[in-house]
Design a protein around this motif. Sequence first.
Motif, short mmCIF file in Angstrom:
data_model
loop_
_atom_site.label_atom_id
_atom_site.label_comp_id
_atom_site.label_asym_id
_atom_site.label_seq_id
_atom_site.Cartn_x
_atom_site.Cartn_y
_atom_site.Cartn_z
N ALA A 110 -8.04 -1.98 -5.43
CA ALA A 110 -8.23 -0.71 -5.84
C ALA A 110 -7.20 -0.08 -6.36
N THR A 111 -7.26 0.77 -7.52
CA THR A 111 -5.86 1.35 -8.08
C THR A 111 -5.83 2.80 -8.02
N ASP A 112 -6.76 3.43 -7.22
CA ASP A 112 -6.75 4.88 -7.24
C ASP A 112 -5.64 5.24 -6.03
N ASP A 113 -5.32 4.58 -5.01
CA ASP A 113 -4.50 4.74 -4.04
C ASP A 113 -3.37 3.78 -4.23
N TRP A 114 -3.31 2.74 -4.76
CA TRP A 114 -2.39 1.51 -4.95
C TRP A 114 -1.88 1.18 -6.07
N ASN A 115 -0.59 0.98 -6.18
CA ASN A 115 0.07 0.32 -7.27
C ASN A 115 -0.09 -1.34 -7.16
N VAL A 116 -0.76 -1.89 -8.31
CA VAL A 116 -0.79 -3.27 -7.99
C VAL A 116 -0.78 -3.93 -9.54
N PRO A 117 -0.56 -5.07 -9.84
CA PRO A 117 -0.36 -5.62 -11.26
C PRO A 117 -1.59 -5.50 -11.90
N SER A 118 -1.70 -5.60 -13.13
CA SER A 118 -3.05 -5.47 -14.05
C SER A 118 -3.73 -6.66 -13.55
N ALA A 119 -4.86 -6.61 -13.87
CA ALA A 119 -5.86 -7.88 -13.70
C ALA A 119 -5.20 -9.19 -14.44
N ASP A 120 -4.79 -8.83 -15.65
CA ASP A 120 -4.51 -10.11 -16.44
C ASP A 120 -3.02 -10.46 -16.16
N SER A 121 -2.25 -9.91 -15.25
CA SER A 121 -0.93 -10.15 -14.79
C SER A 121 -0.70 -11.51 -14.43
N GLU A 122 0.29 -12.16 -14.62
CA GLU A 122 0.51 -13.46 -14.08
C GLU A 122 0.97 -13.45 -12.64
N LYS A 123 1.16 -12.23 -11.90
CA LYS A 123 1.53 -11.99 -10.73
C LYS A 123 0.17 -12.08 -9.77
N MET A 124 -0.98 -12.03 -10.45
CA MET A 124 -2.20 -12.25 -9.76
C MET A 124 -2.60 -13.56 -9.43
N GLN A 125 -1.80 -14.53 -10.31
CA GLN A 125 -2.16 -15.97 -9.72
C GLN A 125 -1.57 -16.52 -8.78
N VAL A 126 -2.00 -15.93 -7.25
CA VAL A 126 -1.25 -16.11 -6.21
C VAL A 126 -2.37 -16.34 -5.16
N TYR A 127 -2.37 -17.26 -4.17
CA TYR A 127 -2.96 -17.38 -3.09
C TYR A 127 -2.64 -16.73 -1.83
N THR A 136 6.04 -8.85 -1.82
CA THR A 136 6.82 -9.01 -2.88
C THR A 136 7.11 -7.68 -3.20
N GLY A 137 6.37 -6.64 -2.90
CA GLY A 137 6.36 -5.26 -3.39
C GLY A 137 5.77 -5.07 -4.45
N ASP A 138 4.79 -5.73 -4.69
CA ASP A 138 3.72 -5.72 -6.01
C ASP A 138 2.37 -5.06 -5.57
N TRP A 139 2.11 -4.52 -4.36
CA TRP A 139 1.08 -3.86 -3.74
C TRP A 139 1.33 -2.72 -2.90
N THR A 140 1.68 -1.73 -3.41
CA THR A 140 2.15 -0.59 -2.63
C THR A 140 1.29 0.64 -2.82
N LEU A 141 1.50 1.66 -1.92
CA LEU A 141 0.79 2.80 -1.80
C LEU A 141 1.34 3.80 -2.65
N LYS A 142 0.52 4.32 -3.45
CA LYS A 142 0.95 5.38 -4.42
C LYS A 142 1.49 6.83 -3.82
N GLU A 143 2.36 7.49 -4.24
CA GLU A 143 2.99 8.54 -3.62
C GLU A 143 1.71 9.65 -3.53
N GLY A 144 1.52 10.21 -2.37
CA GLY A 144 0.43 11.36 -2.49
C GLY A 144 -0.65 10.88 -2.26
N ALA A 145 -0.93 9.47 -1.79
CA ALA A 145 -2.17 8.91 -1.22
C ALA A 145 -2.43 9.46 0.02
N ASP A 146 -3.87 9.78 0.43
CA ASP A 146 -4.28 10.26 1.37
C ASP A 146 -4.08 9.15 2.46
#
Length: 639
Positions: A110-127, A136-146
């Motif tokens: 979900a990208t509404d409340d969360w900062n995540v790499p784009s779907a085509d980012s190499e960072k997504m190629q993880v298990y 790694t700090g690549d899935w974080t809560l956006k400022e102001g999220a409920d």
Amino acid sequence: MSDNQNHGSNGTPMSRRRMMQLLGVTGAATGLAGCGGQSAVETDTQGDGGSDGSDGSDGGDGGSGTPESTATPEGFDSTSMATIQELAYVTNQTLPVLPIMEKLAQSFQATDDWNVPSADSEKMQVYWPTSWLPRTGDWTLKEGADDERLTLAQWAVPADSQYNVWNGTNDGEARRMIFDRFMRYNVATREYHPYVISDWSVDESTLTLSVREGQTWHDGEPVTGTDVANHIKLDLYNSAGGGGIGPYVLPEGDMNAVPDRVQATGDKTVEVTLEQPVNEDILLSLLAPTRLRAYDEVYGEYVTALDEAESEEERSSALGELTEFTDAEPIGNGPFQWEDADSQRTLVSKYEDHPDADNINFSEAEYLYKPQNSGRWSSLINGETDGSATLFMPQNQTRRLPDHMQTALVSRHWGMGIVFNHDKEPVNDVRVRKAVANVINREDAAGNSAAGTGSKVAVTYPSGLTGEFNDQIEGHWLDGVADEFDTYGRAEKRTERAAELLRDAGYEKQNGTWQKDGEALSLPIKGPAGFSDWVSGVQTIVSHLQDFGIESEPIMQDSATYWGGDYVEGDFKLALQGWASYDHTHPYFHFDWIYRSGDATDYWNVPTEYEAPILHEDLRDSETIAPDGYISDLATPQE
């Protein structure tokens, strides 16, 4: 099986023979029920779980982009590359199995409340993204999220979940946050990165591991070399020395050697004595995905009992106590610690003393009980959950996702294939196997299996090599020799070639059907009915065979009947199974699975020798080849 082979706690495939011993036929069949279809249950006792909900075995943290160079890669000399190519060529020319497609698992964020790499980012190629990206700090809560809580899903009833990986039942999904892996693995560069294990070295006789400084258990006690040694020992005892690193450590599987072979040599170091020199990449592939569980305060007594067992009876009794222990309120070492669980959810809270705690800006994570794919689809669609590690979701459902829910495709180095029973006529004839390969349109099968999701990629060169998704095969492993390989069903005149092969094998086409001695060529395909993506794929394949004049039908069975009956009994001519070794990138593991696994020798009845053309004349001088020795060579360090 479809997307979830059962694995030992180190993440390596556990043979079904071993599963039968541990669980019994009914239990084993249940454990295999969720592998890519829609009737998933999580038995993820060995690092696996549910429909596309499995842990990968490589624990990767990198992308899967095409390597910059197609020259011999680091860690591979020209001899080992030639051996890989030769084994690939033998596989391509003799087809002990027929690879159909590679799997790209769907992962949701979900990208509404969360900062995540784009779907085509190499960072997504993880298990898996839900496991590594927060660390790694690549899935974080956006400022102001409920909401300051990451919400995911789990297969097993939370209150029934437990976290003793050697127990064999209901390994809780929250393990992804509670426990850390030994290492991280970059799929693109095939490089290992430190995590719980901060440093390592391998020589001809010893594997040395060092524990990360600052890593503590959730009760504040430091993670020690003893804890790491405990985990390795328990893996060895639980697999009877036959899984993971066991064959490279124990002399002839001697379990009495475990205490001497695996020792903590300091507060932060472990030494493992090797029985033989081993390719470092093979060892690390087996060790990297291990989630450290064996806290000495909790598991030390079981290790001591197994170490001090003086007979097989004593060891069996001690192992029984270990596998019966349920760790319902685990003391972990990851960035989140267990809080509580009820019938509907597991709650974990941020552990502030974790080395990576500063990368995480949300305080809690929860795992909601969602035992069916349909419920998981609805939760992603209505915003109840913030993502999913992996989940097969057909196009008619992905169309309903809100705009803020992105879908990434995560490489698996694995996929659906057709296995042949080499003791059954007519598929014991390589000409018939090649004819089948020419008739099948793998692109159509992969496309229909993917159900509009793009999550399946057709195999170009049936060879036992993976990496179709990013040109690692033609542009890397087969660089310079790809033109020598047969693409089978890719050729324009593929059906003409199939007809030539069948005529050469003594068949003739009469009234639209291929026959021999008055009997129609009949090749039914058996498989598990619960794997919806496989069902779609095999229906397409059957239609190709029928259109060509080969009698065929899909015989899709419930999991218990298939995995616990016809498959393990070899009661098939053609059957569905994964053709590669599940998330491993190194070709050694795929060839070992195809030619030497218990499935290959016991269920597919593959021969020990093959007649195949020679690719590298400096490697072999006879068209008769026994793959076993060449596979063993890949596990040996090269000068």
